[in-house]
Design a protein around this motif. Structure first.
Motif, mmCIF file in Angstrom:
data_model
loop_
_atom_site.group_PDB
_atom_site.id
_atom_site.type_symbol
_atom_site.label_atom_id
_atom_site.label_comp_id
_atom_site.label_asym_id
_atom_site.label_seq_id
_atom_site.Cartn_x
_atom_site.Cartn_y
_atom_site.Cartn_z
ATOM 1 N N SER A 74 63.666 138.240 28.787
ATOM 2 C CA SER A 74 65.116 138.205 28.977
ATOM 3 C C SER A 74 65.631 136.988 28.229
ATOM 4 C CB SER A 74 65.462 138.109 30.467
ATOM 5 O OG SER A 74 66.868 137.979 30.643
ATOM 6 N N ILE A 91 72.983 131.968 33.579
ATOM 7 C CA ILE A 91 71.593 131.908 33.143
ATOM 8 C C ILE A 91 70.694 132.119 34.354
ATOM 9 C CG2 ILE A 91 69.825 130.507 32.019
ATOM 10 C CD1 ILE A 91 72.146 131.202 30.191
ATOM 11 N N ARG A 99 74.408 138.704 25.458
ATOM 12 C CA ARG A 99 73.278 137.775 25.495
ATOM 13 C C ARG A 99 73.551 136.493 24.711
ATOM 14 N NH1 ARG A 99 70.877 139.337 29.702
ATOM 15 N NH2 ARG A 99 69.061 138.096 29.088
ATOM 16 N N ASP A 149 65.516 133.978 32.597
ATOM 17 C CA ASP A 149 66.025 133.940 31.226
ATOM 18 C C ASP A 149 65.320 132.863 30.408
ATOM 19 O OD1 ASP A 149 67.880 135.986 31.449
ATOM 20 O OD2 ASP A 149 69.479 134.660 32.154
ATOM 21 N N LYS A 189 68.498 134.577 26.123
ATOM 22 C CA LYS A 189 69.892 134.161 25.963
ATOM 23 C C LYS A 189 69.968 133.167 24.808
ATOM 24 C CE LYS A 189 72.142 136.123 29.500
ATOM 25 N NZ LYS A 189 72.525 135.387 30.722
#
Length: 389
Positions: free
Chosen positions: A238, A201, A265, A205, A240
């Motif tokens: 970005s 990470i 992701r 993110d 996740k």
């Protein structure tokens, strides 16, 4: 209210699962709270492993560490009627004022043993899952068993109505008691940094977190589809997605993540002992379930000051209010999930307001202390009701 209560609690757990956590937290709070009857507690659990020299399960270890006495009932299969003599022996030797059962097997054994005729019985109902033929059979056993209990306790009003409709039990015999949570300290910076590094990470993110068993009713497929839509509309971020937990749907969900072009992701973290660091690194918590009662993971996220997107199912709308302490969306609606998460990621003020109000709700409504006092009152009334018969 009685001055002391002897309890025998049947727990079907090998790990410290949600039910086990609740049981252990009740006994902890009961020992520490003032102005309560003295609670003399013992738990009984089941062990299906062959041989007599197996190491104790995680639940047994945790219970003993918490100072709770444990009786272990040896069984041969999932629902083994041959254990009834052992159960009767434990009840006879312990002589509890109330027997407490928590799951289908314990309910069924309590009924079939006839012990409900001799001892007050409180049964906890955590909802039905119609995922396969075996579970539907277990649900039927439950509906036969539960009407014989002195009092049913369930985790939300939606389940109480379902229980009354399916068993014929009067609503007056059913108590609603939402789950509670004991606030934990936030994860330390070293643990958080180690987790971010292990999961890859980055500093830029934005993290969406979901925690729960990977089974169909938990709605993770909807979350994955929603995450796909989210990435398409939030190209500047970005993103996740971390999914903590394991279960029968894992391979299907991993395949879905790949087919949606999100494999790199989406992180499937598996079963985790300490979830606190995951809450700390997350920006948004997502609960996409198709059915829920009083989900512990929702309370954990609220206690961790994390903004929540959840489906408005079961007891969830009884715990949080849309636009006040969470964003609630319809079930089976990936587009709505994506839109709600996007809204939180784009509006810092809203995110902070929801998280702050959710944390305040935990402190005011969902504490182990209030939960324990409510249960002790239920047990006292059940004992008094039996004595008056």
């Amino acid at each position: 209210m009685t001055t002391s209560i002897k309890l025998l609690t049947l727990v079907e757990a090998t790990t410290v699962n949600a039910v086990a956590k609740t049981v252990l937290e009740f006994y902890r709070a009961a020992r520490e709270l003032p102005n309560l009857p003295v609670i003399d507690g013992c738990a009984a659990t089941f062990d299906r492993r062959p041989g007599d020299h197996n190491p104790p399960s995680d639940f047994v270890t945790a219970a003993r560490a918490a100072g709770l006495e444990i009786e272990i009932i040896r069984e041969r299969r999932r629902v083994d009627l041959s254990v009834i003599p052992a159960l009767r022996g434990i009840v006879e030797s312990r002589s509890p004022d109330v027997v407490v059962t928590n799951s289908v097997k314990s309910h069924f054994l309590m009924w079939r043993s006839g012990l409900w005729r001799k001892r007050p019985w409180v049964a906890f109902h955590h909802g039905y899952t119609d995922t396969d033929r075996k579970m539907r059979l277990y649900n039927r056993l439950d509906r036969w068993s539960l009407p014989h209990a002195d009092r049913l306790v369930t985790v939300c009003r939606a389940f109480a109505q379902e229980l009354a409709d399916s068993t014929g039990v009067s609503m007056e015999k059913i108590s609603v008691q939402h789950n509670s949570i004991h606030r934990q300290s936030s994860a330390g910076p070293a643990d958080v940094e180690a987790l971010r590094k292990r999961l890859g990470i980055g500093d830029d993110d934005r993290v969406v977190l979901s925690v729960g068993r990977l089974s169909r009713e938990k709605g993770h497929f909807d979350l994955l589809e929603g995450f796909k839509r989210l990435r398409a509309t939030k190209l500047e971020l970005s993103l996740k997605l971390i999914i903590v937990g394991d279960g029968p749907e894992r391979s299907r969900l991993e395949a879905a993540a790949e087919s949606f072009g999100c494999k790199d992701r989406v992180i499937f973290a598996g079963q985790v002992g300490d979830v606190q660091p995951f809450y700390t690194i997350a920006d948004v918590f997502a609960l996409p379930s198709h059915s829920e009662g009083s989900p512990n993971v929702l309370l954990e996220a609220m206690a961790a000051n994390l903004a929540v997107v959840a489906t408005a199912v079961g007891g969830v709308p009884e715990m949080v209010e849309n636009n006040e302490s969470a964003l609630l969306v319809p079930p089976n609606d990936p587009r709505a999930i994506a839109a709600a998460i996007a809204r939180l990621l784009s509006d810092t003020d809203l995110t902070q307001r929801l998280a702050k109000r959710a944390a305040a709700l935990v402190d005011s409504r969902f504490t182990p202390e209030s939960y324990t006092r409510s249960l002790v009152e239920i047990y006292s009334r059940v004992i008094e009701g039996r004595q008056a018969q």
